[in-house]
Write an enzyme that holds these catalytic residues in place. Sequence first.
Site, mmCIF file in Angstrom:
data_model
loop_
_atom_site.group_PDB
_atom_site.id
_atom_site.type_symbol
_atom_site.label_atom_id
_atom_site.label_comp_id
_atom_site.label_asym_id
_atom_site.label_seq_id
_atom_site.Cartn_x
_atom_site.Cartn_y
_atom_site.Cartn_z
ATOM 1 N N ASN A 1 47.645 85.700 51.545
ATOM 2 C CA ASN A 1 46.806 84.548 51.925
ATOM 3 C C ASN A 1 47.184 83.923 53.275
ATOM 4 O O ASN A 1 46.343 83.307 53.916
ATOM 5 C CB ASN A 1 46.755 83.492 50.805
ATOM 6 C CG ASN A 1 48.094 82.947 50.426
ATOM 7 O OD1 ASN A 1 49.118 83.480 50.818
ATOM 8 N ND2 ASN A 1 48.103 81.878 49.659
ATOM 9 N N GLU B 1 59.037 81.332 46.081
ATOM 10 C CA GLU B 1 57.920 80.452 46.450
ATOM 11 C C GLU B 1 56.728 80.932 45.646
ATOM 12 O O GLU B 1 56.060 81.898 46.020
ATOM 13 C CB GLU B 1 57.636 80.567 47.953
ATOM 14 C CG GLU B 1 58.788 80.183 48.849
ATOM 15 C CD GLU B 1 58.950 78.677 48.968
ATOM 16 O OE1 GLU B 1 58.029 77.933 48.582
ATOM 17 O OE2 GLU B 1 59.997 78.239 49.441
ATOM 18 N N CYS C 1 48.432 78.277 47.991
ATOM 19 C CA CYS C 1 49.266 77.875 46.855
ATOM 20 C C CYS C 1 49.362 76.363 46.741
ATOM 21 O O CYS C 1 49.603 75.842 45.657
ATOM 22 C CB CYS C 1 50.653 78.470 47.012
ATOM 23 S SG CYS C 1 51.358 78.098 48.613
ATOM 24 N N GLU D 1 61.652 76.554 52.258
ATOM 25 C CA GLU D 1 61.403 77.242 53.527
ATOM 26 C C GLU D 1 61.044 76.215 54.580
ATOM 27 O O GLU D 1 60.459 75.167 54.274
ATOM 28 C CB GLU D 1 60.278 78.273 53.359
ATOM 29 C CG GLU D 1 60.725 79.409 52.473
ATOM 30 C CD GLU D 1 59.827 80.629 52.510
ATOM 31 O OE1 GLU D 1 58.593 80.467 52.540
ATOM 32 O OE2 GLU D 1 60.358 81.746 52.500
HETATM 33 P P1 NAP Z 1 51.280 88.593 43.988
HETATM 34 O O1 NAP Z 1 50.343 89.469 43.254
HETATM 35 O O2 NAP Z 1 52.415 88.009 43.238
HETATM 36 O O3 NAP Z 1 51.819 89.475 45.222
HETATM 37 C C1 NAP Z 1 52.689 88.949 46.187
HETATM 38 C C2 NAP Z 1 53.488 90.082 46.793
HETATM 39 O O4 NAP Z 1 54.256 90.709 45.770
HETATM 40 C C3 NAP Z 1 52.643 91.202 47.419
HETATM 41 O O5 NAP Z 1 53.316 91.718 48.534
HETATM 42 C C4 NAP Z 1 52.588 92.229 46.305
HETATM 43 O O6 NAP Z 1 52.374 93.521 46.763
HETATM 44 C C5 NAP Z 1 53.991 92.100 45.769
HETATM 45 N N1 NAP Z 1 54.163 92.605 44.414
HETATM 46 C C6 NAP Z 1 53.311 92.514 43.361
HETATM 47 N N2 NAP Z 1 53.859 93.101 42.272
HETATM 48 C C7 NAP Z 1 55.083 93.575 42.658
HETATM 49 C C8 NAP Z 1 56.129 94.285 42.006
HETATM 50 N N3 NAP Z 1 56.032 94.640 40.716
HETATM 51 N N4 NAP Z 1 57.232 94.625 42.722
HETATM 52 C C9 NAP Z 1 57.347 94.278 44.019
HETATM 53 N N5 NAP Z 1 56.384 93.606 44.695
HETATM 54 C C10 NAP Z 1 55.272 93.260 44.020
HETATM 55 O O7 NAP Z 1 50.547 87.375 44.667
HETATM 56 P P2 NAP Z 1 49.274 87.398 45.640
HETATM 57 O O8 NAP Z 1 48.060 87.575 44.808
HETATM 58 O O9 NAP Z 1 49.486 88.333 46.782
HETATM 59 O O10 NAP Z 1 49.365 85.935 46.272
HETATM 60 C C11 NAP Z 1 48.859 84.829 45.638
HETATM 61 C C12 NAP Z 1 49.950 84.074 44.908
HETATM 62 O O11 NAP Z 1 50.954 83.687 45.853
HETATM 63 C C13 NAP Z 1 49.442 82.782 44.317
HETATM 64 O O12 NAP Z 1 49.997 82.588 43.047
HETATM 65 C C14 NAP Z 1 49.933 81.718 45.282
HETATM 66 O O13 NAP Z 1 50.051 80.450 44.729
HETATM 67 C C15 NAP Z 1 51.240 82.298 45.693
HETATM 68 N N6 NAP Z 1 51.699 81.731 46.969
HETATM 69 C C16 NAP Z 1 52.768 80.878 46.939
HETATM 70 C C17 NAP Z 1 53.211 80.291 48.119
HETATM 71 C C18 NAP Z 1 54.388 79.354 48.119
HETATM 72 O O14 NAP Z 1 54.942 79.099 49.190
HETATM 73 N N7 NAP Z 1 54.813 78.828 46.988
HETATM 74 C C19 NAP Z 1 52.561 80.572 49.323
HETATM 75 C C20 NAP Z 1 51.468 81.448 49.309
HETATM 76 C C21 NAP Z 1 51.054 82.021 48.105
HETATM 77 P P3 NAP Z 1 50.915 94.213 46.768
HETATM 78 O O15 NAP Z 1 50.090 93.388 47.663
HETATM 79 O O16 NAP Z 1 51.210 95.541 47.327
HETATM 80 O O17 NAP Z 1 50.438 94.212 45.357
#
Ligand code: NAP
Length: 490
Positions: free
Chosen positions: A165, A263, A297, A470
Amino acid sequence: MSQQPSPNDLIAQGRALMIEKALVAGRWRDGEASPIAVEDPAEETVLGHVPSLGGAAVEQAIEAAARAFPDWAARKGKDRGAVLARWAALIEANENGLAALISLENGKPWPEALGEVRYANSFITWFAGMAERLDGRTIESAKDEDLILAFREPVGPVAAITPWNFPAAMITRKAAAAFCAGCTMVLKPASATPFTALALARLALEAGLPEGCFSVVTGANSEVGGRLTGSPLIRKLSFTGSTEVGRRLAEQCAPTLKRLSMELGGAAPLIVFEDADIDQAVEGTVAGKFRAAGQTCVCPNRIYVHEAVREDYLERLTARVSKLKVGKPFEEGVVIGPLIDAKGLDKVEDHIARTKAAGGRVLTGGARHELGGRFFQPTVLAGGDDRLFAAEETFGPVAPVFAFLSEEEALTRANASEFGLAAFLFTRDLDRAMRAGRALEAGIIGVNSGLVSNAANPFGGVKQSGYGREGSVYGLDDYLQVKSLTLALG
Ligand code: NAP
């Protein structure tokens, strides 16, 4: 106002920065398995491919980070800061193209993507300035004859895993802090948005970051994620993404006892008290909720408005939201782009359907946009069951509004969530702002503002939104460990 460059010009600049290779130990390389297709979510076409690296390549990246670590850590902070400053200058010189690349792979409107590049770069500039300020302390010993010196040292080679995102900012706020502290990094960007990460890495190499200090590995989660979390050479994992994946990665890191920064997801409440400036509250809601088409997020996921001002707020919010222009990222005046994928659209539709089933009303929007594809109408909902939005992030352009009658009720409902990342409140009463701000269970609170992200602001959550910070000096602490040295003075 200066005019936006033409779409063709911007797209050409973005494509010129696109590298269809991974960066392993200072070399650009292909993978062994079939490459991963990266889509343009606005056009629903394939933008390009990145390699699917095998385990051996990931191990090479890890070993290179371990080899590069001692020299990088031993450099004067001033020198590391100078490399960061050159990286920031190169990003600034390429900001139009980098923003176009973000728009191409993520779909966010180009002016918003440009804002992200500048925000991303502010972390590099901020940490460049901190690199020569990593002082430790001297400590008075409990024993008369001893002097204790506490040094702050880099934790070692780190792994970073980032979401789609914010394809630039989620990377720089980790990498800049890590390089500032003297750590090296192996990054796995989201498969949906790897090109921005690779372009940033190329500029870091050009800026003089030594070979091996920064690798960008692309590929299957099981292979890449498994190697990064399992390796004893990696001393820390910094993860930004969903709570579900964060939990799994923390488990995978347990055998090697890695330091963790998590995060994770949020379900931010936004409270509008009866004494708020309603226009300010509406503007704050729009700024926080509809940025990145609601796919952030920290964006308000549930809005609580005092019954006495609810109608007024809803009327103004609905009028404002119904005018937000939806469209392709390079079209002038567009503020809402497509959602990242079909799953994202399904989730938004599901939340609207469940709100209607619980008695809620759609005041504007509520359906897929006439442009088709992954575009959705900006939506305002009134009523329904707020517990859905306290439990699940919508991650789309939907603002659900609920009424409350007392401050105590608003705070109780705001805190009734397993998440605790951001929270927002609107009031003109300073006492109330302090009282409510302290009572809200979240890591980041915005008072009379819907935007809280800033390189100097400690960013991170509580409860199931994770731990670690962060940005700011607190963000730097996540990459440092304390070593004490006791001198027996005799
Ligand atoms: P996600 O599905 O958890 O994926 C995030 C990252 O993790 C991607 O690079 C993904 O790779 C990787 N990943 C997924 N499964 C994995 C595994 N089993 N082993 C290693 N890596 C793995 O989240 P998203 O859909 O990309 O992002 C949205 C989420 O991020 C939301 O929940 C949002 O709230 C959160 N977010 C939090 C913050 C914060 O600072 N707190 C900031 C931004 C977003 P792939 O893309 O290759 O699947």
